[in-house]
Motif scaffolding. Structure first.
Motif, PDB file in Angstrom:
ATOM      1  N   LEU A   1      -7.643  13.736 -28.152  1.00 22.72           N
ATOM      2  CA  LEU A   1      -7.440  12.888 -26.880  1.00 22.72           C
ATOM      3  C   LEU A   1      -6.168  13.371 -26.492  1.00 22.72           C
ATOM      4  O   LEU A   1      -5.227  13.414 -27.127  1.00 22.72           O
ATOM      5  N   GLN A   2      -6.092  13.142 -25.024  1.00 22.98           N
ATOM      6  CA  GLN A   2      -5.043  13.410 -24.365  1.00 22.98           C
ATOM      7  C   GLN A   2      -3.865  12.112 -24.693  1.00 22.98           C
ATOM      8  O   GLN A   2      -4.323  11.122 -24.359  1.00 22.98           O
ATOM      9  N   PRO A   3      -2.655  12.349 -24.439  1.00 25.98           N
ATOM     10  CA  PRO A   3      -2.058  11.344 -24.555  1.00 25.98           C
ATOM     11  C   PRO A   3      -1.684  10.577 -23.391  1.00 25.98           C
ATOM     12  O   PRO A   3      -1.775  11.115 -22.309  1.00 25.98           O
ATOM     13  N   ALA A   4      -1.724   9.368 -23.404  1.00 24.06           N
ATOM     14  CA  ALA A   4      -1.639   8.363 -22.296  1.00 24.06           C
ATOM     15  C   ALA A   4      -0.190   8.574 -21.639  1.00 24.06           C
ATOM     16  O   ALA A   4       0.840   8.702 -22.153  1.00 24.06           O
ATOM     17  N   PRO A   5      -0.209   8.497 -20.211  1.00 23.40           N
ATOM     18  CA  PRO A   5       1.061   8.637 -19.665  1.00 23.40           C
ATOM     19  C   PRO A   5       1.902   7.657 -19.979  1.00 23.40           C
ATOM     20  O   PRO A   5       1.556   6.613 -20.250  1.00 23.40           O
TER      21      PRO A   5
END
Length: 97
Positions: free
Chosen positions: A5-9
């Motif tokens: 999962l990409q890290p959230a901004p």
């Protein structure tokens, strides 16, 4: 099996910052707005109640002045009628020549 999962901004997790630099919440600001509106509304209602009371007092005073004027005019007209009837020549049964 691993899911990446990409890290959230980071901007999604930051708190709102007030102008003075301390974090604040919308709830506090909305509460202050409600208090301000209620205060203004209370002041308007106090002024409205005062105006209604003043109008009632003025109406009563106008009625009293009107009654005094009516009495004064009735006395004046009755005095005029009385002086008019007193100045009429007396009627007699004898023929005048």
């Amino acid at each position: 099996m691993k899911i990446y999962l990409q890290p959230a901004p980071m901007r999604l997790f930051t708190t709102r910052v007030k102008r003075n630099g301390r974090p604040g919440s919308r709830r506090t600001e909305q509460g202050l707005a409600v208090i301000t509106v209620m205060t203004v509304l209370a002041i308007v209602l106090i002024c409205l109640a005062g105006n209604i009371r003043m109008l009632y007092s003025l109406e009563r005073e106008l009625k009293l002045v009107q009654q005094q004027q009516i009495r004064r005019l009735q006395i004046a007209t009755s005095a005029v009628k009385l002086s008019y009837t007193n100045n009429l020549p007396a009627q007699t049964n004898s023929p005048s020549k």
